[in-house]
Scaffold this motif. Structure first.
Motif, PDB file in Angstrom:
ATOM      1  N   ASN A   1      78.521  29.245 -43.209  1.00 51.23           N
ATOM      2  CA  ASN A   1      77.386  28.651 -43.917  1.00 51.23           C
ATOM      3  C   ASN A   1      77.321  27.148 -43.655  1.00 51.23           C
ATOM      4  O   ASN A   1      76.253  26.583 -43.383  1.00 51.23           O
TER       5      ASN A   1
ATOM      6  N   GLY B   1      76.008  26.104 -40.199  1.00 47.70           N
ATOM      7  CA  GLY B   1      74.610  26.380 -39.887  1.00 47.70           C
ATOM      8  C   GLY B   1      73.701  25.289 -40.403  1.00 47.70           C
ATOM      9  O   GLY B   1      72.714  25.563 -41.110  1.00 47.70           O
ATOM     10  N   GLU B   2      74.012  24.049 -40.069  1.00 51.65           N
ATOM     11  CA  GLU B   2      73.308  22.902 -40.638  1.00 51.65           C
ATOM     12  C   GLU B   2      72.894  21.928 -39.540  1.00 51.65           C
ATOM     13  O   GLU B   2      73.729  21.171 -39.010  1.00 51.65           O
TER      14      GLU B   2
ATOM     15  N   LEU C   1      77.545  26.290 -31.856  1.00 50.57           N
ATOM     16  CA  LEU C   1      76.670  27.445 -31.638  1.00 50.57           C
ATOM     17  C   LEU C   1      77.355  28.590 -30.886  1.00 50.57           C
ATOM     18  O   LEU C   1      77.182  29.749 -31.259  1.00 50.57           O
TER      19      LEU C   1
ATOM     20  N   LEU D   1      79.370  30.369 -33.529  1.00 48.71           N
ATOM     21  CA  LEU D   1      78.543  31.185 -34.415  1.00 48.71           C
ATOM     22  C   LEU D   1      78.081  32.457 -33.704  1.00 48.71           C
ATOM     23  O   LEU D   1      78.029  33.541 -34.309  1.00 48.71           O
TER      24      LEU D   1
ATOM     25  N   ALA E   1      76.261  34.203 -39.751  1.00 43.99           N
ATOM     26  CA  ALA E   1      76.301  33.564 -38.434  1.00 43.99           C
ATOM     27  C   ALA E   1      74.939  33.651 -37.753  1.00 43.99           C
ATOM     28  O   ALA E   1      74.481  32.696 -37.115  1.00 43.99           O
TER      29      ALA E   1
ATOM     30  N   GLY F   1      72.776  31.218 -39.533  1.00 42.59           N
ATOM     31  CA  GLY F   1      73.145  29.873 -39.122  1.00 42.59           C
ATOM     32  C   GLY F   1      72.586  29.514 -37.759  1.00 42.59           C
ATOM     33  O   GLY F   1      72.088  28.410 -37.547  1.00 42.59           O
ATOM     34  N   LEU F   2      72.647  30.450 -36.822  1.00 41.54           N
ATOM     35  CA  LEU F   2      72.052  30.217 -35.512  1.00 41.54           C
ATOM     36  C   LEU F   2      70.556  29.918 -35.631  1.00 41.54           C
ATOM     37  O   LEU F   2      70.028  29.012 -34.975  1.00 41.54           O
ATOM     38  N   SER F   3      69.880  30.678 -36.477  1.00 43.75           N
ATOM     39  CA  SER F   3      68.432  30.498 -36.612  1.00 43.75           C
ATOM     40  C   SER F   3      68.079  29.125 -37.152  1.00 43.75           C
ATOM     41  O   SER F   3      67.044  28.554 -36.802  1.00 43.75           O
TER      42      SER F   3
ATOM     43  N   TRP G   1      69.413  26.384 -36.435  1.00 41.15           N
ATOM     44  CA  TRP G   1      69.528  25.365 -35.398  1.00 41.15           C
ATOM     45  C   TRP G   1      68.308  25.329 -34.488  1.00 41.15           C
ATOM     46  O   TRP G   1      68.221  24.496 -33.585  1.00 41.15           O
TER      47      TRP G   1
ATOM     48  N   ALA H   1      69.437  26.761 -30.387  1.00 39.99           N
ATOM     49  CA  ALA H   1      70.134  28.051 -30.368  1.00 39.99           C
ATOM     50  C   ALA H   1      69.452  29.069 -29.467  1.00 39.99           C
ATOM     51  O   ALA H   1      69.937  30.204 -29.345  1.00 39.99           O
TER      52      ALA H   1
ATOM     53  N   TRP I   1      65.138  36.280 -37.181  1.00 42.29           N
ATOM     54  CA  TRP I   1      65.309  35.230 -36.177  1.00 42.29           C
ATOM     55  C   TRP I   1      64.527  35.567 -34.909  1.00 42.29           C
ATOM     56  O   TRP I   1      63.837  34.716 -34.350  1.00 42.29           O
TER      57      TRP I   1
END
Length: 443
Positions: free
Chosen positions: A365, A368-369, A381, A384, A400, A403-405, A407, A411, A436
């Motif tokens: 979590n 993913g920022e 990335l 993740l 995960a 979190g990728l989404s 970025w 990503a 995503w």
């Protein structure tokens, strides 16, 4: 801010704004318009910046509204009668948004913040110029909840702020009087406002001001730990100040034994956030209080600390290992995360390899920022992406993917991971992957 043509943006937006509002005024010659507003300044930190919407409203529209609703409507452009949808002609707005976003996202999160501040200044300039061209009877303002207190005084003269936004004038006077007091006097006055709902300085604002006042506020806060129903606020602010000196720890420890309900939970959380989870674990407390305290250094309230201690999963890992019966409670409590800094990425990366799913979920979590910056993104990335496919915990896999989404376009090379995750046996992972894919592949 070299590299972006702010002067041309200001000129183009001013021309478009004046043209659009003039057209609306001409279409309604019998009505008296009191304001035009730029609103919905959509932005994503370290991500896209969109140009605002434009709306205008009339005195007659306000007068047609029930009296009880007029104050709410007067400065709510989303509810105004004249929503000027096409005020930016052709494809110009797409070009400007693309260039502005590229300029803001060219480096670090701090550069994004600086670019957004300069963008707000550009919009202030646009409104001032447009007002001069349109005539002084028509106010031209920016309406944005997060910018309201700072941007309106940049647009209007002091008498106009007093007339149209009296709450801002009252706030300025109240804060000015407060600033004239000594730090101890300010702390005492603010402490007396913590339960205030209405007024120029609300309890929420007093809370932030006491935290920002720092150690000078501590003597005014410690006595409040003895007040039922207010002790929780005092504990929260003490944790936010972040000073774990003997007086603070002694007072919080005494309050832990004396309080109950929410007051006790917040006191326990404050002790934990100040590095004294051992005091909480040594006491005889309900399970939910221990869970709340254990999770406290990792939750969103950490973001309100003046100087948060570095992210460290040691205490959370120890509790999970030594008190396994708390695992489910901690999993439920730590559904969110705190905002970590670039210097804490190493610990979050380490957390993704923990034997405990609760730690891995939190770490994923936190990573993913996009605010962490593109350099960090390029590092985390791939991690993740691997976790999205290989982690044994379905929640970690889903987080995960999410979190990728977050970025965004950075990503994009990992879209194949989302496609693979869309075949995951767990439906929550599939939903995250599908969302995503839908967003990333939309035209």
């Amino acid at each position: 801010m070299a590299g972006f043509d702010w002067a041309t943006l200001e000129r183009d937006l001013t021309t478009a704004l004046v043209r659009a509002v003039t057209s609306v005024l001409a279409e309604h010659p019998g009505e008296r318009f009191y304001a035009a507003a730029l609103w919905l300044l959509y932005r994503e930190s370290d991500g896209p910046i969109r140009l605002p919407l434009l709306a205008a409203n009339t005195v007659a529209a306000i007068e047609r509204t029930p009296a009880d609703d007029r104050d709410d409507l007067r400065w709510s452009p989303a509810d105004w009668e004249h929503d000027i949808i096409d005020w930016l002609p052709g494809d110009d707005w797409r070009r400007w948004e693309h260039d502005l976003t590229a300029h803001a996202c060219r480096g670090t999160p701090a550069q994004w913040e600086a670019a957004f501040r300069r963008y707000v200044t550009a919009l202030v300039t646009v409104c001032r110029r447009a007002r001069r061209e349109l005539g002084r009877d028509l106010l031209v303002v920016i309406i944005d909840p997060e910018l309201h207190e700072t941007v309106i005084p940049r647009l209007l003269a002091a008498p106009e702020v007093r007339q149209h936004f009296p709450e801002l004038d009252e706030q300025a006077a109240a804060w000015g009087a407060l600033a004239a007091l000594s730090p101890a006097g300010r702390a005492a006055h603010l402490a007396g406002l913590l339960n205030t709902v209405d007024g120029p300085i609300t309890g929420e604002a007093a809370d932030r001001a006491l935290r920002d006042l720092g150690p000078a506020a501590i003597p005014a806060l410690i006595p409040l730990l003895e007040v039922p129903g207010t002790a929780w606020r005092a504990a929260k602010i003490l944790a936010g100040i972040g000073r774990s000196d003997d007086d603070v720890i002694t007072a919080l420890t005494a309050a832990l034994a004396r309080t109950s309900g929410p007051d006790r939970s917040w006191v326990a959380a404050a002790l934990s956030r100040l590095g004294r989870l051992d005091t909480v674990l040594a006491a005889t407390l309900p399970t939910d209080v221990v869970v709340t305290a254990t999770a406290a250094p990792y939750g969103s309230f950490r973001d309100e600390t003046a100087t948060p201690p570095p992210l460290d999963y040691t205490s959370l890992t120890r509790v999970l290992r030594e008190h396994p019966h708390l695992t489910d409670g901690l999993a439920a409590e730590l559904t969110g995360t705190c905002e970590i800094r670039a210097g804490e990425v190493d610990e979050a990366v380490r957390g993704t390899g923990s034997a405990h799913p609760v730690v891995r979920r939190h770490a994923v979590n936190a990573l993913g920022e996009p605010r962490l910056g593109r350099a960090v993104g390029r590092r985390v990335l791939p991690l993740l992406a691997r976790l999205a496919l290989d982690d044994p915990d379905a929640v970690v896999r889903r987080l995960a993917v999410v979190g990728l989404s977050f970025w965004g376009e950075l990503a994009t090379p990992h879209l194949d991971v989302a496609r693979a995750a869309a075949r995951d046996p767990d439906p929550t992972v599939r939903r995250a992957a599908a969302a995503w894919l839908l967003d990333a592949t939309s035209p």
